[in-house]
Scaffold this motif. Structure first.
Motif, short mmCIF file in Angstrom:
data_model
loop_
_atom_site.label_atom_id
_atom_site.label_comp_id
_atom_site.label_asym_id
_atom_site.label_seq_id
_atom_site.Cartn_x
_atom_site.Cartn_y
_atom_site.Cartn_z
N LEU A 161 -9.74 4.21 6.75
CA LEU A 161 -8.96 5.15 5.77
C LEU A 161 -9.62 6.61 5.87
CD1 LEU A 161 -9.04 2.96 2.53
CD2 LEU A 161 -6.89 3.60 3.87
N ARG A 191 0.85 -1.33 0.08
CA ARG A 191 -0.02 0.03 0.14
C ARG A 191 0.88 1.24 0.14
NH1 ARG A 191 -4.05 -0.56 4.87
NH2 ARG A 191 -4.88 1.40 3.89
N LYS A 230 -3.83 5.26 -0.13
CA LYS A 230 -3.04 5.68 0.98
C LYS A 230 -2.11 6.84 0.62
CE LYS A 230 0.70 3.62 4.01
NZ LYS A 230 -0.16 3.64 5.37
#
Length: 247
Positions: free
Chosen positions: A168, A103, A137
């Protein structure tokens, strides 16, 4: 350097058209801009008449800084460069799944150009995958085109649920209405309902359904270049003006 992604988990919502025109608007505003096409279809590069580099395979994209930077191409417009996609990008998810800290890999790759650009704009493929998680991300802000119809409303809700499940930051998401046809009651009613439901999340600016946007493939240029005074071009400019205040 700011990283702005244009993303939707649904295809056909005007994502690439937004990326192409927003990149041009950024450059016109004096921002050194890199439009990075992550979609193996390579539509962003096509619109800007830029051929993909065959040397930038999926592994080199994340590992080889020299190949990454040498694959960047200049456009016909000042302050705007393009990193075009190629068909090997279809294997991004397979490749990333084998890497540690997958990520974070995209952000690490983009650090190679952090001193060269004010903004990197990512044109993302329409799915939720390892690559899109890396986008979530990496990006400082994620612009999300939403057609005011039932299915697109549903996919936007799915995106919010995904962000909740994976903890998130939903504040990154900046949705706006795309391909709007105000003569349709469904569109106007859906826009009104979603604006109330999500309060100040949606941009005030919306992009109309437009033949000028469809003609981008013929002209191979952004609407802001060949139809600057038309409604779609004005909508993209209004979007950028509003985005500046948000970011």
């Amino acid at each position: 350097m700011k990283i702005i992604a244009c993303y939707s988990n649904k295809g056909g919502v005007g994502k690439t058209a937004t990326s192409v025109n927003l990149a041009h608007a950024l450059a016109l505003a004096g921002k050194r801009t890199l439009l990075c096409d992550l979609d193996p279809q390579g539509a962003s590069g096509f619109y800007y008449r830029v051929k993909p580099s065959k040397k930038l395979q999926h592994d080199a994209f994340f590992k080889d800084v020299d190949k990454f930077t040498k694959s960047i191409r200049g456009s016909d417009f000042e302050l705007l460069d393009i990193l075009p996609a190629n068909m090997t990008y279809r294997d991004f998810d397979i490749f990333l799944s084998r890497m540690k800290n997958s990520r974070s890999r995209l952000k690490k790759a983009l650090k190679a150009v952090k001193n060269e650009y004010d903004v990197v704009l990512l044109d993302c493929p329409p799915n939720i995958s390892t690559l899109s998680e890396s986008v979530f991300k990496s990006a400082d802000h994620i612009v999300v085109p939403v057609i005011p119809t039932t299915l697109t409303e549903r996919t936007y809700e799915q995106l919010l649920q995904f962000f909740d499940r994976h903890k998130l930051g939903k504040k990154k998401l900046i949705p706006f209405f795309s391909m709007v046809q105000r003569q349709k009651n469904l569109h106007t009613e859906t826009m009104e309902r979603m604006r109330k439901k999500y309060k100040k999340s949606f941009l005030k600016a919306s992009v109309p359904f437009s033949t000028d946007v469809e003609k981008m493939g013929i002209h191979r240029a952004p609407v802001l270049d060949f139809a600057r005074n038309r409604p779609a071009a004005k909508a993209y400019c209004a979007m950028w003006d509003e985005l500046q205040q948000r970011i």
